[in-house]
Design a protein around this motif. Sequence first.
Motif: not given
Length: 442
Positions: A255-264
């Motif tokens: 699926a064209p879906h990413f969850h990418i932690p940034l945090q700040s």
Amino acid sequence: MKKVAFYTLGCKLNYSESSSIARMFEQKGHSRVEFNENPDIFIINTCSVTENADKKCRKIVREAQKINPDGYVAIIGCYAQLKPKEISEIPGVDAVLGAAEKFRLVELIDTFEKKPVGQPAQIIASHIDQAIEYHTSYSLNDRTRTFLKVQDGCDYPCAYCTIPLARGKSRSDTIENIVRAAYEIAARDVKEIVLTGVNIGDFGLQNGERKETFLDLIKALADVEGIVRFRISSIEPNLLTDEIITFVAQSKRFAPHFHIPLQSGSNKVLGLMKRRYKRELYTERVARIKTLMPDCCIGVDVIVGHPGETQELFEESYRFLNDLGISYMHVFTYSERENTTALEIRPIVPKSVRADRSKMLHILSEKKKRFFYEQQIGKTATVLFEDEVQEGQMLGFTENYIRVAVKYDPMLINETKEIRYDHLNGSGFMEVTELEEVLSTP
């Protein structure tokens, strides 16, 4: 044989593990029931990412005692590994099992008989260094989608995080075993698999050596027959390579879906957090995704109120997030955790200020989500409907993670339907067309 109920707090990884442990009980002849169906055994799988998760554990124990005062209560999960003695002193708890022991729950507890009042709870928890085995886990019967664990533990010592102390070092299953599990899931007529773990981009470590890569894994899974689509859960930006992005863009199943932690969005705060990237890399990752997949959904994890986050640095982070082409945010308010280096950082952000910053980012997230929805108007997508009903409507997700709600129809459960996004209504829902029917999506 006894009736066993599970209550799971926290992440998708916990849900996959609870489901697998439940199947172990069923294989021994026990029956799984709902929490309110007067079970003989209550298993509470805990989280300890936030202070509230600890408080929730205590509340669930109290509820279990109300349902069945004679019910056996066992606590597993991250909180159980971090604070076994503290949990053992909660009235009503009979056993606490650590990270290395939770998958042996059925064999370690002999009778599951309630302990007499005043008798201390049994603690079966080794040092986290003993958590070296890998246990294949996936959820079933909880929803149409299945969460498949592919990796556990973490070697990243982020300043605010206790996960390495709760789950141990990074370790993975083999691709062969994961593919086998995917075929088992497909045989149950599940259409979507969500790949989950603590740090899934670090996949491939077995006995401390890197044997395979996450790219190898997703390439192998793409050939599994019977699964309509795979979805990647959270993946660190420094481990999300161009090769992974390109493969997903070309794949018909991922699926064209990413969850990418940034945090700040502040490099200074990222440094204080001991994150392994700067915001410039994050910008590059988002730009690369949007170039190859303009309609891709991108979710972001953000922490507000971390020690050292001055008002100026928060505003810098806010502006950075506002300018990013992202779709939504999961906003976490920093809470102090024992044995973390963040406790040594100054200045400390007052809790009232943390709450205010959290509200600002939640509002920004809703704006981002609405804008993302509006960009989809006139385009087509595929919805996979789940066996979940809210206010008489059943829910489902499109491949780029837009949630659709339609009038309940049992024939639609676990089915895919082509739809077209039409317009947002006054409630912020998306009106969509599926064949001759008009549906609506939150």
